[in-house]
Scaffold this active site. Structure first.
Site, mmCIF file in Angstrom:
data_model
loop_
_atom_site.group_PDB
_atom_site.id
_atom_site.type_symbol
_atom_site.label_atom_id
_atom_site.label_comp_id
_atom_site.label_asym_id
_atom_site.label_seq_id
_atom_site.Cartn_x
_atom_site.Cartn_y
_atom_site.Cartn_z
ATOM 1 N N TYR A 52 0.841 -1.196 0.000
ATOM 2 C CA TYR A 52 0.000 0.000 0.000
ATOM 3 C C TYR A 52 0.878 1.249 0.000
ATOM 4 O O TYR A 52 1.625 1.504 0.958
ATOM 5 C CB TYR A 52 -0.939 0.028 1.207
ATOM 6 C CG TYR A 52 -2.022 -1.042 1.176
ATOM 7 C CD1 TYR A 52 -2.308 -1.754 0.012
ATOM 8 C CD2 TYR A 52 -2.769 -1.335 2.308
ATOM 9 C CE1 TYR A 52 -3.301 -2.720 -0.013
ATOM 10 C CE2 TYR A 52 -3.765 -2.304 2.293
ATOM 11 C CZ TYR A 52 -4.022 -2.997 1.127
ATOM 12 O OH TYR A 52 -5.009 -3.957 1.112
ATOM 13 N N SER A 215 -13.547 -4.000 -0.236
ATOM 14 C CA SER A 215 -14.347 -3.259 -1.221
ATOM 15 C C SER A 215 -15.846 -3.446 -0.978
ATOM 16 O O SER A 215 -16.593 -3.812 -1.890
ATOM 17 C CB SER A 215 -13.984 -3.666 -2.643
ATOM 18 O OG SER A 215 -12.706 -3.192 -2.995
ATOM 19 N N GLY A 220 -18.472 -4.877 -9.088
ATOM 20 C CA GLY A 220 -17.428 -5.419 -9.943
ATOM 21 C C GLY A 220 -16.076 -5.360 -9.263
ATOM 22 O O GLY A 220 -15.977 -5.181 -8.048
ATOM 23 N N PHE A 221 -15.019 -5.489 -10.059
ATOM 24 C CA PHE A 221 -13.660 -5.482 -9.517
ATOM 25 C C PHE A 221 -13.089 -4.079 -9.680
ATOM 26 O O PHE A 221 -12.577 -3.710 -10.729
ATOM 27 C CB PHE A 221 -12.794 -6.510 -10.255
ATOM 28 C CG PHE A 221 -11.397 -6.634 -9.700
ATOM 29 C CD1 PHE A 221 -11.172 -7.267 -8.489
ATOM 30 C CD2 PHE A 221 -10.309 -6.114 -10.385
ATOM 31 C CE1 PHE A 221 -9.889 -7.400 -7.970
ATOM 32 C CE2 PHE A 221 -9.017 -6.236 -9.886
ATOM 33 C CZ PHE A 221 -8.819 -6.877 -8.669
ATOM 34 N N GLU A 223 -14.604 -1.317 -10.099
ATOM 35 C CA GLU A 223 -15.284 -0.564 -11.159
ATOM 36 C C GLU A 223 -15.959 0.692 -10.622
ATOM 37 O O GLU A 223 -16.503 1.483 -11.392
ATOM 38 C CB GLU A 223 -16.301 -1.466 -11.864
ATOM 39 C CG GLU A 223 -15.650 -2.598 -12.645
ATOM 40 C CD GLU A 223 -16.664 -3.544 -13.257
ATOM 41 O OE1 GLU A 223 -17.816 -3.130 -13.449
ATOM 42 O OE2 GLU A 223 -16.299 -4.703 -13.537
#
Length: 305
Positions: A52, A215, A220-221, A223
């Site tokens: 990160y 997330s 979505g991934f 998105e």
């Protein structure tokens, strides 16, 4: 903020955790405000990874709070390793050196939990076991887990690793639900019936592994977020309906939806906005009914058989 036990560890932490992936974009003062606000809300679990901000998120985190033993004792700190530039690496050398780098950046002698970030196709579980044993004996890592692993991969690790794997961090949100879809569409000839993850949700419950959804506001991934997204007017109308009914924000409803699942998941929220985090934290104070949970599931575009 309610607490939950992480796996079989006996370790207690807030049922909502703060993900620190974006902390490298903050100044020391801004990061301090985010962290202190989280602690004031009862959020004591902080999720990091060596990648990160190329490590700078861990540095800023420690600098922002002037890390010292007294403040360290108030926190549960988790970090991850295994992702490198263009490949994955679960070698003993990399795991140990990654932890040592994280400890240096975090200005602490230990992390509470270390996760293997993404599966390494070239994993040699014997090497992972050696790394875990060394880190455990030295006191540098107290507990271990994985991220984005399926049940068979975990079982392979468990053949060699002595320590309990108490965490699996997996993508999950109201609009990313493969973990529950297959279980609802048993024996159906349709796409949601396909088991893509080895039934990781049921496996985790059977083996008392805490799932940490990442997330939790994404569709979505990566998105984009679905909350206040004009692409999803019907869902946002429904979120607003429940937000008004419960006296919380739409984001809190999205997190309460995850918390309602009996698997006792611990969502990782990555907002660096203190005011938004205050709203999200109220998810711990409400509970959705079974009917409300399914209503939101369907409104997010998921069909029941």
């Amino acid at each position: 903020m309610k607490k939950l036990q992480l796996g079989n560890s006996g370790l207690q932490a807030s049922e909502i955790a703060l993900g620190c992936m974006r902390m490298n974009n903050l100044s020391k003062q801004e990061a301090n405000r985010v962290i202190e606000n989280a602690l004031d809300l009862g959020i004591d679990m902080f999720d990091h990874a060596d990648i990160y901000g190329a490590g700078t998120s861990e540095e800023i985190f420690a600098d922002a709070i002037n890390m010292n033993p007294s403040i360290r004792e108030k926190m549960v700190i988790q970090t991850k390793c295994g992702i490198r530039q263009g490949f994955f690496d679960f070698s003993k050398e990399h795991i140990v050196s990654s932890v040592e780098g994280s400890l240096k950046r975090l200005k602490t002698d230990y992390v509470d939990i270390l996760l293997l970030h993404r599966p390494d196709a070239l994993m040699e579980p014997e090497e992972v076991a050696e790394a875990f044993n060394e880190l455990k004996r030295s006191g540098k890592v107290r507990h271990f887990g994985v991220s984005n692993h399926n049940p068979t991969q975990i079982e392979l690790l468990k053949q060699h690793v002595e320590q309990d794997l108490i965490i699996n961090q997996l993508q999950f949100s109201m609009m990313f639900t493969p973990m529950v879809d297959a279980g609802l569409n048993v024996n159906m000839e349709q796409d949601p019936a396909i088991v893509r993850d080895g039934a990781v949700l049921d496996y985790s419950r059977l083996n008392n592994i805490t799932i940490q959804p990442w997330s939790p506001f994404q569709h979505g991934f990566f998105e984009g977020v679905f909350v206040d997204n004009k692409q999803f007017p019907v869902l946002n109308e429904k979120l607003q309906e429940y937000a008004d009914k419960k006296g919380v924000t739409k984001s809190a409803i999205a997190i309460a939806w995850i918390l309602r699942h009996p698997a006792n998941m611990q969502p990782i929220v990555g907002t660096m906005n203190p005011e938004r985090l205050q709203g999200i934290a109220k998810a711990s104070e409400i509970e959705l009914t079974r009917e409300e949970w399914y209503d939101l599931y369907r409104t997010a575009g998921n069909k029941l058989p």
